[in-house]
Design a protein around this motif. Sequence first.
Motif, PDB file in Angstrom:
ATOM      1  N   ASP A  29       0.923  -1.186   0.052  1.00  0.00           N
ATOM      2  CA  ASP A  29      -0.168   0.014   0.017  1.00  0.00           C
ATOM      3  C   ASP A  29       0.951   1.332  -0.053  1.00  0.00           C
ATOM      4  O   ASP A  29       0.538   2.283  -0.790  1.00  0.00           O
ATOM      5  CB  ASP A  29      -0.969  -0.011   1.115  1.00  0.00           C
ATOM      6  CG  ASP A  29      -1.913   1.151   1.237  1.00  0.00           C
ATOM      7  OD1 ASP A  29      -2.607   1.226   0.538  1.00  0.00           O
ATOM      8  OD2 ASP A  29      -1.647   2.072   2.161  1.00  0.00           O
ATOM      9  N   LEU A  30       1.901   1.374   0.828  1.00  0.00           N
ATOM     10  CA  LEU A  30       2.877   2.591   0.645  1.00  0.00           C
ATOM     11  C   LEU A  30       3.357   2.954  -0.556  1.00  0.00           C
ATOM     12  O   LEU A  30       3.461   3.872  -0.998  1.00  0.00           O
ATOM     13  CB  LEU A  30       3.972   2.227   1.729  1.00  0.00           C
ATOM     14  CG  LEU A  30       3.683   2.207   3.188  1.00  0.00           C
ATOM     15  CD1 LEU A  30       4.807   2.079   4.194  1.00  0.00           C
ATOM     16  CD2 LEU A  30       3.101   3.666   3.848  1.00  0.00           C
ATOM     17  N   ARG A  37       2.271   3.118  -3.311  1.00  0.00           N
ATOM     18  CA  ARG A  37       1.152   3.522  -4.116  1.00  0.00           C
ATOM     19  C   ARG A  37       0.821   4.787  -3.552  1.00  0.00           C
ATOM     20  O   ARG A  37      -0.137   5.620  -4.242  1.00  0.00           O
ATOM     21  CB  ARG A  37       0.035   2.717  -4.241  1.00  0.00           C
ATOM     22  CG  ARG A  37       0.366   1.623  -5.194  1.00  0.00           C
ATOM     23  CD  ARG A  37      -0.560   0.305  -5.211  1.00  0.00           C
ATOM     24  NE  ARG A  37      -0.210  -0.668  -6.012  1.00  0.00           N
ATOM     25  CZ  ARG A  37       0.700  -1.484  -6.052  1.00  0.00           C
ATOM     26  NH1 ARG A  37       1.799  -1.476  -5.261  1.00  0.00           N
ATOM     27  NH2 ARG A  37       0.974  -2.405  -6.948  1.00  0.00           N
ATOM     28  N   ARG A  38       1.656   5.428  -2.476  1.00  0.00           N
ATOM     29  CA  ARG A  38       1.021   6.562  -1.964  1.00  0.00           C
ATOM     30  C   ARG A  38       2.162   7.742  -2.305  1.00  0.00           C
ATOM     31  O   ARG A  38       3.324   7.807  -1.834  1.00  0.00           O
ATOM     32  CB  ARG A  38       0.928   6.438  -0.163  1.00  0.00           C
ATOM     33  CG  ARG A  38      -0.155   5.653   0.173  1.00  0.00           C
ATOM     34  CD  ARG A  38      -0.153   5.453   1.727  1.00  0.00           C
ATOM     35  NE  ARG A  38      -1.388   4.829   2.196  1.00  0.00           N
ATOM     36  CZ  ARG A  38      -2.482   5.206   2.371  1.00  0.00           C
ATOM     37  NH1 ARG A  38      -2.701   6.496   2.311  1.00  0.00           N
ATOM     38  NH2 ARG A  38      -3.450   4.444   2.920  1.00  0.00           N
ATOM     39  N   LEU A  57       2.546  10.650  -0.934  1.00  0.00           N
ATOM     40  CA  LEU A  57       2.988  11.134   0.433  1.00  0.00           C
ATOM     41  C   LEU A  57       4.270  10.462   0.765  1.00  0.00           C
ATOM     42  O   LEU A  57       5.279  11.050   1.108  1.00  0.00           O
ATOM     43  CB  LEU A  57       1.866  11.063   1.496  1.00  0.00           C
ATOM     44  CG  LEU A  57       2.248  11.921   2.791  1.00  0.00           C
ATOM     45  CD1 LEU A  57       2.331  13.353   2.408  1.00  0.00           C
ATOM     46  CD2 LEU A  57       1.133  11.474   3.844  1.00  0.00           C
ATOM     47  N   PHE A  58       4.158   8.956   0.526  1.00  0.00           N
ATOM     48  CA  PHE A  58       5.346   8.112   1.097  1.00  0.00           C
ATOM     49  C   PHE A  58       6.459   8.475  -0.036  1.00  0.00           C
ATOM     50  O   PHE A  58       7.648   8.469   0.801  1.00  0.00           O
ATOM     51  CB  PHE A  58       4.777   6.633   1.063  1.00  0.00           C
ATOM     52  CG  PHE A  58       5.924   5.866   1.495  1.00  0.00           C
ATOM     53  CD1 PHE A  58       6.601   5.422   2.686  1.00  0.00           C
ATOM     54  CD2 PHE A  58       6.448   4.962   0.311  1.00  0.00           C
ATOM     55  CE1 PHE A  58       7.631   4.564   2.830  1.00  0.00           C
ATOM     56  CE2 PHE A  58       7.485   3.992   0.389  1.00  0.00           C
ATOM     57  CZ  PHE A  58       8.228   3.979   1.731  1.00  0.00           C
ATOM     58  N   ALA A 101       2.236   8.431   6.553  1.00  0.00           N
ATOM     59  CA  ALA A 101       1.785   7.491   5.555  1.00  0.00           C
ATOM     60  C   ALA A 101       1.854   6.056   6.064  1.00  0.00           C
ATOM     61  O   ALA A 101       1.086   5.133   5.728  1.00  0.00           O
ATOM     62  CB  ALA A 101       2.988   7.622   4.373  1.00  0.00           C
ATOM     63  N   GLU A 124      -1.344   5.413   7.856  1.00  0.00           N
ATOM     64  CA  GLU A 124      -2.540   4.990   7.194  1.00  0.00           C
ATOM     65  C   GLU A 124      -2.325   3.521   6.627  1.00  0.00           C
ATOM     66  O   GLU A 124      -3.359   2.943   6.344  1.00  0.00           O
ATOM     67  CB  GLU A 124      -2.656   6.002   6.083  1.00  0.00           C
ATOM     68  CG  GLU A 124      -2.909   7.518   6.476  1.00  0.00           C
ATOM     69  CD  GLU A 124      -3.083   8.425   5.494  1.00  0.00           C
ATOM     70  OE1 GLU A 124      -2.869   8.098   4.391  1.00  0.00           O
ATOM     71  OE2 GLU A 124      -3.571   9.512   5.674  1.00  0.00           O
ATOM     72  N   ALA A 125      -1.361   3.435   6.156  1.00  0.00           N
ATOM     73  CA  ALA A 125      -0.839   1.807   5.815  1.00  0.00           C
ATOM     74  C   ALA A 125      -0.976   0.725   6.642  1.00  0.00           C
ATOM     75  O   ALA A 125      -1.536  -0.288   6.531  1.00  0.00           O
ATOM     76  CB  ALA A 125       0.549   2.003   5.104  1.00  0.00           C
ATOM     77  N   ARG A 128      -8.139   2.836   5.318  1.00  0.00           N
ATOM     78  CA  ARG A 128      -7.846   2.624   3.715  1.00  0.00           C
ATOM     79  C   ARG A 128      -9.379   2.822   3.189  1.00  0.00           C
ATOM     80  O   ARG A 128     -10.349   2.609   3.752  1.00  0.00           O
ATOM     81  CB  ARG A 128      -7.440   1.264   3.483  1.00  0.00           C
ATOM     82  CG  ARG A 128      -6.176   1.048   4.057  1.00  0.00           C
ATOM     83  CD  ARG A 128      -5.513  -0.262   3.916  1.00  0.00           C
ATOM     84  NE  ARG A 128      -4.345  -0.587   4.577  1.00  0.00           N
ATOM     85  CZ  ARG A 128      -3.929  -1.866   4.659  1.00  0.00           C
ATOM     86  NH1 ARG A 128      -4.296  -2.866   4.048  1.00  0.00           N
ATOM     87  NH2 ARG A 128      -2.606  -2.171   5.200  1.00  0.00           N
TER      88      ARG A 128
END
Length: 317
Positions: A41-42, A44-45, A47-48, A307, A310-311, A317
């Motif tokens: 998931d990270l 695809r962020r 922010l990360f 980030a 949230e992951a 999510r």
Amino acid sequence: MTDPSTASAVTTAPEEFVTAAEHAEVKGNKPRSLASDAWHDLRRRPLFIVSAALILLVLLMAFWPSLFTSVDPNYAELGKSREGPSAAAWFGYDNQGYDLFSRTIYGSRASIIVGVAATLLTVLIGSTFGLLAGYYGGWLDGLMSRIADVFFGLPFVLGAIVILSSFRASGDTSATQIILLVVLSISILSWPVCMRIMRSAAIAAKQQDYVKAARALGASTSRIILRHMLPNAVAPVLVYATIALGAFIGAEATLSFLGIGLRAPVVSWGVMISDSRDVIRVAPHSLLFPAAFLTATVLAFVMLGDAVREALDPKAR
């Protein structure tokens, strides 16, 4: 005689109730763990990605400063004192004639070392006390909580002033000793936050069936804490550690600005900001560049922590 539509429904029913594990096996994919799912998931962020790129740049500056500059950060030319940015010195010179670009690059090392060391020590102390308090409960939990309340009541700056001034009054201290004192003062005043986070996670993990099953099978206390509770309670502490690292870098700069943290000959962003306060009106660039790098680094760690949080939190999510 069987109805063709009924027969078709009977034959296709098993296919409609295929489990997720069977579907993954058919596809050839293994179910992902919490860590691998978070990493998936990270990536695809945005922010990360942005925060990780900034942190990677700062780490390169800290451990390989020669990649960015060949100027000695301790070489001063008084004839160039307070000169502004130019092609020869991108960030200009400070009041003593030091190259600000070189000192900004090399200054990241001390700031990162203080931030990382203080974070590791804070997490080690807080996680240990939090796990013990959450697992045993009772009088030990009450004692740990009351001790944490005492430290919560201490203002951070005032407590750091008392600790650093008391140790420095005993005699001269070297640069390494000053760094250790700053790390210790930050950790001593910050561990209660980590302790409470780990305590809450440990209490929740203690109620899970796998911990009860391990206890029923006769597993030792150390095995239950280290093998079953710790891996399942460490996620919120990792989020806190990521955000706290940036906050501790800012705390080092605050203490250095007040004159009780790092000081020359140590080169750090906090020391540079402290040195610029007397000439900020005539040479604002001496404050602008180290403050900008400090702000960007702290912001990068805060963004990374958000980030990661949230992951690791399925509800977000």
